[in-house]
Scaffold this motif. Structure first.
Motif, PDB file in Angstrom:
ATOM      1  N   ILE A 351       0.842  -1.204   0.000  1.00 13.65           N
ATOM      2  CA  ILE A 351       0.000   0.000   0.000  1.00 13.65           C
ATOM      3  C   ILE A 351       0.873   1.249   0.000  1.00 13.65           C
ATOM      4  CG2 ILE A 351      -1.754   1.288   1.277  1.00 13.65           C
ATOM      5  CD1 ILE A 351      -2.677  -1.449   2.418  1.00 13.65           C
ATOM      6  N   ALA A 352       1.914   1.236   0.826  1.00 12.21           N
ATOM      7  CA  ALA A 352       2.821   2.386   0.893  1.00 12.21           C
ATOM      8  C   ALA A 352       3.477   2.643  -0.461  1.00 12.21           C
ATOM      9  CB  ALA A 352       3.879   2.150   1.967  1.00 12.21           C
ATOM     10  N   LYS A 353       3.865   1.564  -1.141  1.00  9.59           N
ATOM     11  CA  LYS A 353       4.480   1.706  -2.462  1.00  9.59           C
ATOM     12  C   LYS A 353       3.476   2.271  -3.466  1.00  9.59           C
ATOM     13  CE  LYS A 353       6.842  -0.920  -6.080  1.00  9.59           C
ATOM     14  NZ  LYS A 353       7.310  -2.262  -6.519  1.00  9.59           N
ATOM     15  N   TRP A 354       2.244   1.776  -3.421  1.00  9.57           N
ATOM     16  CA  TRP A 354       1.188   2.246  -4.329  1.00  9.57           C
ATOM     17  C   TRP A 354       0.941   3.742  -4.128  1.00  9.57           C
ATOM     18  CZ3 TRP A 354      -3.833   4.223  -3.964  1.00  9.57           C
ATOM     19  CH2 TRP A 354      -4.662   4.070  -5.076  1.00  9.57           C
ATOM     20  N   PHE A 355       0.900   4.176  -2.879  1.00 11.16           N
ATOM     21  CA  PHE A 355       0.725   5.600  -2.588  1.00 11.16           C
ATOM     22  C   PHE A 355       1.937   6.400  -3.055  1.00 11.16           C
ATOM     23  CE2 PHE A 355      -2.980   4.572  -0.217  1.00 11.16           C
ATOM     24  CZ  PHE A 355      -3.652   5.760   0.028  1.00 11.16           C
ATOM     25  N   GLY A 356       3.122   5.840  -2.856  1.00 12.61           N
ATOM     26  CA  GLY A 356       4.332   6.536  -3.274  1.00 12.61           C
ATOM     27  C   GLY A 356       4.360   6.805  -4.763  1.00 12.61           C
ATOM     28  N   GLU A 357       3.805   5.884  -5.552  1.00 10.99           N
ATOM     29  CA  GLU A 357       3.738   6.078  -7.001  1.00 10.99           C
ATOM     30  C   GLU A 357       2.840   7.249  -7.367  1.00 10.99           C
ATOM     31  OE1 GLU A 357       2.391   2.242  -8.129  1.00 10.99           O
ATOM     32  OE2 GLU A 357       4.397   1.326  -8.079  1.00 10.99           O
ATOM     33  N   ARG A 358       2.004   7.665  -6.451  1.00  9.19           N
ATOM     34  CA  ARG A 358       1.116   8.814  -6.646  1.00  9.19           C
ATOM     35  C   ARG A 358       1.632  10.043  -5.907  1.00  9.19           C
ATOM     36  NH1 ARG A 358      -0.641   4.208  -7.519  1.00  9.19           N
ATOM     37  NH2 ARG A 358      -2.395   3.743  -8.923  1.00  9.19           N
ATOM     38  N   ASN A 359       2.899   9.975  -5.501  1.00  7.20           N
ATOM     39  CA  ASN A 359       3.594  11.067  -4.810  1.00  7.20           C
ATOM     40  C   ASN A 359       2.941  11.411  -3.473  1.00  7.20           C
ATOM     41  OD1 ASN A 359       5.787  12.736  -4.568  1.00  7.20           O
ATOM     42  ND2 ASN A 359       4.930  14.411  -5.797  1.00  7.20           N
ATOM     43  N   VAL A 360       2.422  10.383  -2.819  1.00  6.21           N
ATOM     44  CA  VAL A 360       1.842  10.542  -1.487  1.00  6.21           C
ATOM     45  C   VAL A 360       2.706   9.757  -0.504  1.00  6.21           C
ATOM     46  CG1 VAL A 360      -0.165  10.173  -0.017  1.00  6.21           C
ATOM     47  CG2 VAL A 360      -0.477  10.804  -2.424  1.00  6.21           C
ATOM     48  N   ALA A 361       3.279  10.454   0.457  1.00 11.09           N
ATOM     49  CA  ALA A 361       4.157   9.823   1.445  1.00 11.09           C
ATOM     50  C   ALA A 361       3.312   9.231   2.565  1.00 11.09           C
ATOM     51  CB  ALA A 361       5.145  10.835   2.003  1.00 11.09           C
ATOM     52  N   LEU A 362       3.071   7.922   2.483  1.00 10.75           N
ATOM     53  CA  LEU A 362       2.316   7.186   3.502  1.00 10.75           C
ATOM     54  C   LEU A 362       3.161   5.966   3.866  1.00 10.75           C
ATOM     55  CD1 LEU A 362      -0.345   6.819   5.119  1.00 10.75           C
ATOM     56  CD2 LEU A 362      -1.160   5.409   3.214  1.00 10.75           C
ATOM     57  N   PRO A 363       4.010   6.075   4.868  1.00  9.73           N
ATOM     58  CA  PRO A 363       4.979   5.013   5.160  1.00  9.73           C
ATOM     59  C   PRO A 363       4.375   3.829   5.900  1.00  9.73           C
ATOM     60  CG  PRO A 363       5.223   6.802   6.720  1.00  9.73           C
ATOM     61  CD  PRO A 363       4.188   7.250   5.727  1.00  9.73           C
ATOM     62  N   SER A 364       5.099   2.709   5.833  1.00  4.05           N
ATOM     63  CA  SER A 364       4.709   1.499   6.562  1.00  4.05           C
ATOM     64  C   SER A 364       5.921   0.953   7.298  1.00  4.05           C
ATOM     65  CB  SER A 364       4.166   0.436   5.602  1.00  4.05           C
ATOM     66  OG  SER A 364       5.213  -0.061   4.768  1.00  4.05           O
ATOM     67  N   GLY A 365       5.674   0.070   8.264  1.00  7.90           N
ATOM     68  CA  GLY A 365       6.762  -0.550   9.008  1.00  7.90           C
ATOM     69  C   GLY A 365       6.440  -0.653  10.481  1.00  7.90           C
ATOM     70  N   ASN A 366       7.480  -0.809  11.304  1.00 10.64           N
ATOM     71  CA  ASN A 366       7.272  -0.819  12.760  1.00 10.64           C
ATOM     72  C   ASN A 366       7.684   0.498  13.403  1.00 10.64           C
ATOM     73  OD1 ASN A 366      10.148  -0.863  13.240  1.00 10.64           O
ATOM     74  ND2 ASN A 366      10.155  -3.086  13.011  1.00 10.64           N
ATOM     75  N   PHE A 367       8.373   1.344  12.647  1.00  5.03           N
ATOM     76  CA  PHE A 367       8.754   2.685  13.083  1.00  5.03           C
ATOM     77  C   PHE A 367       9.515   2.661  14.412  1.00  5.03           C
ATOM     78  CE2 PHE A 367       4.900   2.874  10.516  1.00  5.03           C
ATOM     79  CZ  PHE A 367       5.346   3.653   9.461  1.00  5.03           C
ATOM     80  N   TYR A 368      10.283   1.586  14.599  1.00  6.47           N
ATOM     81  CA  TYR A 368      11.138   1.406  15.775  1.00  6.47           C
ATOM     82  C   TYR A 368      10.350   1.257  17.077  1.00  6.47           C
ATOM     83  CZ  TYR A 368      15.184   2.340  12.838  1.00  6.47           C
ATOM     84  OH  TYR A 368      16.144   2.265  11.861  1.00  6.47           O
ATOM     85  N   ALA A 369       9.039   1.092  16.985  1.00  2.00           N
ATOM     86  CA  ALA A 369       8.224   0.830  18.181  1.00  2.00           C
ATOM     87  C   ALA A 369       8.026  -0.680  18.283  1.00  2.00           C
ATOM     88  CB  ALA A 369       6.897   1.557  18.094  1.00  2.00           C
ATOM     89  N   LEU A 370       9.106  -1.381  18.563  1.00  2.00           N
ATOM     90  CA  LEU A 370       9.121  -2.833  18.444  1.00  2.00           C
ATOM     91  C   LEU A 370       8.185  -3.516  19.434  1.00  2.00           C
ATOM     92  CD1 LEU A 370      10.386  -5.045  16.782  1.00  2.00           C
ATOM     93  CD2 LEU A 370      12.320  -5.103  18.367  1.00  2.00           C
ATOM     94  N   ASP A 371       8.106  -3.015  20.663  1.00  2.00           N
ATOM     95  CA  ASP A 371       7.217  -3.636  21.647  1.00  2.00           C
ATOM     96  C   ASP A 371       5.747  -3.489  21.255  1.00  2.00           C
ATOM     97  OD1 ASP A 371       9.181  -4.640  23.268  1.00  2.00           O
ATOM     98  OD2 ASP A 371       9.148  -2.975  24.698  1.00  2.00           O
ATOM     99  N   VAL A 372       5.410  -2.405  20.575  1.00  2.00           N
ATOM    100  CA  VAL A 372       4.025  -2.196  20.146  1.00  2.00           C
ATOM    101  C   VAL A 372       3.632  -3.229  19.099  1.00  2.00           C
ATOM    102  CG1 VAL A 372       2.422  -0.611  19.007  1.00  2.00           C
ATOM    103  CG2 VAL A 372       4.044   0.262  20.702  1.00  2.00           C
TER     104      VAL A 372
END
Length: 411
Positions: A351-372
């Motif tokens: 999904i993040a990649k699909w948005f990026g192709e439309r120049n929309v920055a919508l990131p995915s991942g754990n964002f270093y909040a590993l316990d969450v």
């Protein structure tokens, strides 16, 4: 009246289209903000005309010294502390690791440290690594069952007479949850442990006052607010009284003794312009502190409206899974979520990649909040994260959900 159009005019980024002519939309604010023209100008002026190291007697050297002193004063106003208790560094993570060595010098077996389960892991691994090296017990403040906030019911047993340090964030960088920090600080003070607060995410959305808070270390980074990559910390007197790990000929004078290596003076020049930019959002009358407080009050009201609109759209869509609080209260305008279709969670990375192709920055991942992500059983995939800043707009939120609808329908 809040004029977001005028605010956006102060940023080059919103006029920089991609090769397909698509205007950018930035929902990745929690990972780093866009930069006002005034900050870019200040950094360029310094590098172009006055680039120097500290201590020089020529004009560039004198200006560098003045910039450093002014930036420290500005940072003190931002953090809510005296300028002489501000420590600059490369970023908050490196400062945390640096201070972990300072504070852990006399830790020993039988001691314990208490860390948070909702934090970015910079405020976990720095202290945890030091604790492992010293052989101390490492404890965690757990999350509530739904994973939305910290469970503070066990503070009395977690934080005891053998606790040497407690480290928590003021707000989650993924869930947006604001931490109810006062009972944690009270309990930490009662046993005489060091209190560490990570405000890297929270300080973008609320004015902090390190002195009134009563912590020993408080960390922030200017690049989350519109500046360059520059970390800073408030350090209490009992921290600054400890021996610094430093190069032998470097000064013993505090707080400079804790600032390792040559500083980014261009980032400090940008910091001065950044704080002035923010103060101007609060008007031109009053002291710097008063203008900053007014700016935060105005911005908070605006961002709360964005959060309300986002939740209204999200709650209308059965495919939307929100993690954390489904309310505008007790949170920043930062949201973690996934999409589901036919009972299956859709891959957030795709999904993040699909948005990026439309120049929309919508990131995915754990964002270093590993316990969450561990608590939510999302280690393999993580989630999507959207974060709004003071320059975000209702139209952008509307566009976000138009695209989410389109994506789900296309699968």
């Amino acid at each position: 009246m809040y004029n977001v159009t005028k605010i956006r005019e102060q940023f080059l980024a919103f006029s920089c289209k991609d090769k397909q002519g698509q205007t950018p939309i930035f929902f990745d604010g929690p990972g780093g903000s866009q930069v006002p023209k005034a900050v870019i100008q200040a950094m360029g002026d310094y590098l172009g005309c006055y680039n120097s190291n500290m201590g020089g007697h020529a004009d560039a050297g004198r200006r560098t010294s003045t910039i450093s002193a002014t930036a420290r004063k500005m940072a003190g106003a931002w953090l809510g502390c005296p300028a002489e208790q501000v420590v600059f560094g490369l970023n908050s993570t490196s400062l945390m690791f640096q201070f972990s060595r300072v504070l852990s010098r006399d830790w020993q077996a039988g001691d314990n440290i208490v860390l948070s389960s909702i934090d970015h892991f910079s405020n976990v691994s720095s202290w945890q690594t030091a604790g492992i090296d010293k052989g101390v017990e490492i404890r965690r403040i757990p999350l509530t069952a739904d994973g939305s906030t910290l469970d503070l019911q066990s503070l009395e047993t977690l934080i005891d007479e053998n606790t040497r340090l407690v480290a928590v964030s003021l707000a989650s960088n993924v869930l947006g949850t604001r931490t109810h920090i006062s009972p944690i600080i009270e309990r930490t003070k009662a046993v005489g442990a060091f209190m560490v607060v990570d405000t890297v995410h929270a300080i973008v959305h609320e004015k902090v006052n390190a002195t009134q808070m009563g912590c020993d270390l408080l960390f922030a980074s200017s690049y989350k607010l519109g500046g360059a990559h520059l970390g800073m910390a408030y350090a209490s007197n009992r921290v600054l009284d400890l021996p610094a790990y430093k190069v032998e000929p470097a000064t013993e004078i505090r707080p400079f003794a804790f600032e390792q290596g040559t500083q980014s003076f261009e980032a400090k020049a940008g910091m001065i312009a950044l704080i002035e930019y923010w103060a101007n959002l609060g008007g031109i009358d009053g002291t710097l502190d008063e203008r900053l407080q007014q700016a935060y009050t105005i911005v908070q009201q605006y961002e709360q409206g964005l959060s309300k609109l986002f939740l209204e759209y999200a709650n209308q869509r059965p495919y939307f899974i929100l993690y954390g609080k489904n309310t505008t209260e007790g949170r920043t305008p930062t949201f973690a979520f996934n999409l589901v279709k036919d009972g299956k969670v859709l891959d957030p990375a795709n999904i993040a990649k699909w948005f990026g192709e439309r120049n929309v920055a919508l990131p995915s991942g754990n964002f270093y909040a590993l316990d969450v992500v561990r608590h939510l059983d999302l280690v393999e995939t993580g989630f999507l994260r959207v974060g709004f800043l003071h320059y975000s707009t209702a139209d952008e939120i509307h566009r976000l959900f138009e695209l989410l609808d389109e994506y789900v329908q296309s699968i």
